[in-house]
Design an enzyme around this catalytic site. Sequence first.
Site, PDB file in Angstrom:
ATOM      1  N   GLY A  99      -5.457  16.726  37.881  1.00 32.56           N
ATOM      2  CA  GLY A  99      -6.274  16.718  39.100  1.00 32.56           C
ATOM      3  C   GLY A  99      -7.187  17.918  39.094  1.00 32.56           C
ATOM      4  CB  CYS A 153     -13.546  20.184  36.809  1.00 32.69           C
ATOM      5  SG  CYS A 153     -14.238  21.682  37.496  1.00 32.69           S
ATOM      6  CE  LYS A 178       1.548  -7.398  -2.682  1.00 32.74           C
ATOM      7  NZ  LYS A 178       1.701  -6.801  -1.373  1.00 32.74           N
ATOM      8  CE1 TYR A 186      -4.229  -1.484  -0.109  1.00 30.03           C
ATOM      9  CE2 TYR A 186      -2.959  -3.251   0.899  1.00 30.03           C
ATOM     10  CZ  TYR A 186      -4.088  -2.813   0.231  1.00 30.03           C
ATOM     11  OH  TYR A 186      -5.063  -3.704  -0.118  1.00 30.03           O
ATOM     12  CE1 TYR A 238      -6.296  21.149  30.306  1.00 32.12           C
ATOM     13  CE2 TYR A 238      -7.934  20.947  28.573  1.00 32.12           C
ATOM     14  CZ  TYR A 238      -7.514  21.506  29.764  1.00 32.12           C
ATOM     15  OH  TYR A 238      -8.303  22.408  30.408  1.00 32.12           O
ATOM     16  CG  ASP A 259       6.818  -6.833  -2.976  1.00 34.40           C
ATOM     17  OD1 ASP A 259       6.324  -5.821  -2.430  1.00 34.40           O
ATOM     18  OD2 ASP A 259       6.708  -7.986  -2.482  1.00 34.40           O
TER      19      ASP A 259
HETATM   20  N1  LIG Z   1      -1.035   0.955   4.835  1.00 35.81           N
HETATM   21  C1  LIG Z   1      -1.011   2.201   5.296  1.00 35.81           C
HETATM   22  O1  LIG Z   1      -1.979   2.960   5.186  1.00 35.81           O
HETATM   23  C2  LIG Z   1       0.221   2.728   5.968  1.00 35.81           C
HETATM   24  C3  LIG Z   1       0.321   4.092   6.228  1.00 35.81           C
HETATM   25  C4  LIG Z   1       1.480   4.593   6.824  1.00 35.81           C
HETATM   26  C5  LIG Z   1       2.505   3.717   7.159  1.00 35.81           C
HETATM   27  N2  LIG Z   1       2.378   2.377   6.911  1.00 35.81           N
HETATM   28  C6  LIG Z   1       3.509   1.510   7.249  1.00 35.81           C
HETATM   29  O2  LIG Z   1       4.237   1.259   6.040  1.00 35.81           O
HETATM   30  C7  LIG Z   1       4.767  -0.063   6.038  1.00 35.81           C
HETATM   31  C8  LIG Z   1       4.222  -0.819   4.846  1.00 35.81           C
HETATM   32  O3  LIG Z   1       2.830  -0.919   4.983  1.00 35.81           O
HETATM   33  P1  LIG Z   1       1.931  -1.506   3.796  1.00 35.81           P
HETATM   34  O4  LIG Z   1       0.516  -1.358   4.227  1.00 35.81           O
HETATM   35  O5  LIG Z   1       2.375  -0.916   2.506  1.00 35.81           O
HETATM   36  O6  LIG Z   1       2.363  -3.054   3.853  1.00 35.81           O
HETATM   37  P2  LIG Z   1       2.050  -4.163   2.758  1.00 35.81           P
HETATM   38  O7  LIG Z   1       2.012  -5.470   3.487  1.00 35.81           O
HETATM   39  O8  LIG Z   1       0.898  -3.778   1.886  1.00 35.81           O
HETATM   40  O9  LIG Z   1       3.338  -4.131   1.831  1.00 35.81           O
HETATM   41  C9  LIG Z   1       4.595  -4.569   2.235  1.00 35.81           C
HETATM   42  C10 LIG Z   1       5.276  -5.170   1.021  1.00 35.81           C
HETATM   43  O10 LIG Z   1       6.625  -5.474   1.366  1.00 35.81           O
HETATM   44  C11 LIG Z   1       6.976  -6.657   0.648  1.00 35.81           C
HETATM   45  N3  LIG Z   1       8.184  -7.243   1.207  1.00 35.81           N
HETATM   46  C12 LIG Z   1       8.333  -7.953   2.344  1.00 35.81           C
HETATM   47  N4  LIG Z   1       9.639  -8.296   2.498  1.00 35.81           N
HETATM   48  C13 LIG Z   1      10.316  -7.784   1.455  1.00 35.81           C
HETATM   49  C14 LIG Z   1      11.677  -7.791   1.058  1.00 35.81           C
HETATM   50  N5  LIG Z   1      12.597  -8.419   1.794  1.00 35.81           N
HETATM   51  N6  LIG Z   1      12.003  -7.159  -0.073  1.00 35.81           N
HETATM   52  C15 LIG Z   1      11.077  -6.526  -0.812  1.00 35.81           C
HETATM   53  N7  LIG Z   1       9.765  -6.492  -0.495  1.00 35.81           N
HETATM   54  C16 LIG Z   1       9.401  -7.119   0.627  1.00 35.81           C
HETATM   55  C17 LIG Z   1       5.735  -7.533   0.765  1.00 35.81           C
HETATM   56  O11 LIG Z   1       5.715  -8.548  -0.199  1.00 35.81           O
HETATM   57  C18 LIG Z   1       4.639  -6.476   0.553  1.00 35.81           C
HETATM   58  O12 LIG Z   1       4.305  -6.369  -0.821  1.00 35.81           O
HETATM   59  C19 LIG Z   1       4.362  -0.650   7.391  1.00 35.81           C
HETATM   60  O13 LIG Z   1       5.406  -0.422   8.314  1.00 35.81           O
HETATM   61  C20 LIG Z   1       3.141   0.140   7.777  1.00 35.81           C
HETATM   62  O14 LIG Z   1       2.961   0.139   9.180  1.00 35.81           O
HETATM   63  C21 LIG Z   1       1.263   1.881   6.306  1.00 35.81           C
END
Ligand SMILES: NC(=O)c1ccc[n+]([C@@H]2O[C@H](COP(=O)([O-])OP(=O)(O)OC[C@H]3O[C@@H](n4cnc5c(N)ncnc54)[C@H](O)[C@@H]3O)[C@@H](O)[C@H]2O)c1
Length: 436
Positions: free
Chosen positions: A265, A268, A35, A10, A257, A30
Site C-alpha cells: 500500500g 505511491c 532415442k 532435453y 519486495y 528411455d
Molecule cells: N527442458 C528444459 O529446459 C527443462 C529445464 C529444467 C527442468 N525441466 C524439467 O525436466 C523434466 C524433463 O523435461 P524434458 O524437457 O527433458 O522432457 P522431454 O519430454 O524432452 O524428455 C522426457 C523423456 O522421458 C521419457 N520417458 C517417459 N516415460 C518414461 C519412462 N517410464 N521411463 C523412461 N523414460 C521415460 C520420454 O520418452 C522422454 O524422452 C520435466 O519435468 C521438465 O519440466 C526441463
Amino acid sequence: MRISVLGIGYVGAVSCGCLAASGHDIVGVDVSPDKVAMLARGQSPIVEDEIDRLIAEGVQGGRLRATTDIADAIAATDISFISVGTPSEPGGGVNLRAVDEVAGQIGRELRGKAARHIVVMRSTVPPGAAEERVIPILERESGKRLGDGFGYYSNPEFLREGSSVRDFYAPPYTLIGAAAGDDGAVVREIYQGVGGEVHVVPYRVAEAAKYLANAFHAVKLAFANESGAILSALGVDARAAFRLFCEDRSLNISPAYLTPGFAFGGSCLPKDIRSFLALAERAHVPAPFLGQVLPSNQAIIDRSFEAIARHGRQTVALFGLAFKHGTDDLRESPYVLLAEKLIGKGYDVRIFDRSVQVARLVGSNRAYIEREIPHLERLMVNEPVAALEGAGMAVVGHLGREDRAGVAAAMGDRRLLDLAGVPEFRGLPGYQGFCW
Ligand SMILES: NC(=O)c1ccc[n+]([C@@H]2O[C@H](COP(=O)([O-])OP(=O)(O)OC[C@H]3O[C@@H](n4cnc5c(N)ncnc54)[C@H](O)[C@@H]3O)[C@@H](O)[C@H]2O)c1
C-alpha cells in the site's frame, strides 16, 4: 559413480553427456527405442550446443551406454536420476504419470536388489510430490523404507535449452531436497567440480524453489512485454527505459519486495499502477497482467479479514496502521483498509501504531483517514498492551522491536494473526502466520 538417467529428453541427455564427461559411468534409459538407439550410437537425441561431442566422447570412452531395459539399468548402477517429462494436463494440472510409472519400476527393481540405491528427482514436480507421492510409491513397490533400503533426493534442474551444457556446469546453485537429518552428501559428491553454492533443504522447499523460479521468470517476461508495449505506444524508447530500470540493483533487480507477507500500500504504488493502467487504456494497449496487480493485493486483505472472521472474536487489537513501520503515512495503507472492513462489519478495533498521532496528521494524509476511518482517535491507544485489553484476537501488521516482548508476554490465550512474520511470536498459543 554409477548413475542411471531415466528419461533422455532435453534434461536427461544433458545429464548423460555432462556426467559422463565428469568421469561417472552412465546408463541412459528411455521408453523411446529411437532415442536409446541414438544415444547408444554416440549421437545426441536432442539439438543442443556441445552435447553431441560430450555424448560421442562418453560412448567412445565406455562411460556412457543406453538401454530401454530399466531392470538392467537399476542393477548396473547405484544412483538413478529421474528426468522424465511432467507435461500439463488439459485442465492445467501437472501430469505425473511418467514419474509414477518410473518410480514404480524403480521400486519393483529394488525389491530384489540387496545394495542400497539412491533416487534423485530432476524432473520438475509440485511441492509435496516427494513426501506424498514418489517416496510412498518407492516404499510400496520395493517393500523397503526410505533411509534403509534406498535414499531419495529432490534435485531440480535449472538449465535453459540453448545453453544447457554451460548451465549444467554453472547453475545458480545446486539445490538438494533431503529428508530431515540427511546432509545430501551423496548428491554433493556427484556435482563435485560444478560451480555455485549447495543448499540442502526439506523436499518441499526444493520442489517449491523450482516452481517459484519458473513462475517468476514468466512474471518478469509478462511484465517486461506488457509494460514495454505500453511505453512504446506512449512514444517511449522502451528498451532504453528498461535498461535503466535494470541498472537499479538495490530496489529493482534485487531481493527487495520479494519477501512474502501482507498486502502492499502507501501513497505511491497503488496510485502509480492505476495511472500506468489509465495510460495503457488511453493508448489502447491491453494490460491484463498489470490489471490484476491491485485485485491480487485486495485479495490478500480479504483473505486476512476472513481469517480473523473465522475466529469469531468481536474485539480485535491491531498493531500497525500505517503501510509500514516508522511512518505516519496512512494513505492507501492495507491496514487501514483491513481496519475499515472490520469496523464496517461491526468489530471493535483497538489500534496501536507508535508513529501515528492522529492530532498531528495533516494535508492529504489527514483527509484520507478522515474519509476512511472518521473517528480514528477513539480507536487508537498509546501503549501496545492497552490494545489487548478486552481483545480476543491480535492482528500484528508491524510492531517495533521495543514493543514485541511486552505484547508477547501479554498475549495470554488470545488468537494471534501475525501478518508481519514476527519471529518472537512463533510458538505462542493461537499463533497463525501470514500464510494461512
Ligand atoms: N527442458 C528444459 O529446459 C527443462 C529445464 C529444467 C527442468 N525441466 C524439467 O525436466 C523434466 C524433463 O523435461 P524434458 O524437457 O527433458 O522432457 P522431454 O519430454 O524432452 O524428455 C522426457 C523423456 O522421458 C521419457 N520417458 C517417459 N516415460 C518414461 C519412462 N517410464 N521411463 C523412461 N523414460 C521415460 C520420454 O520418452 C522422454 O524422452 C520435466 O519435468 C521438465 O519440466 C526441463
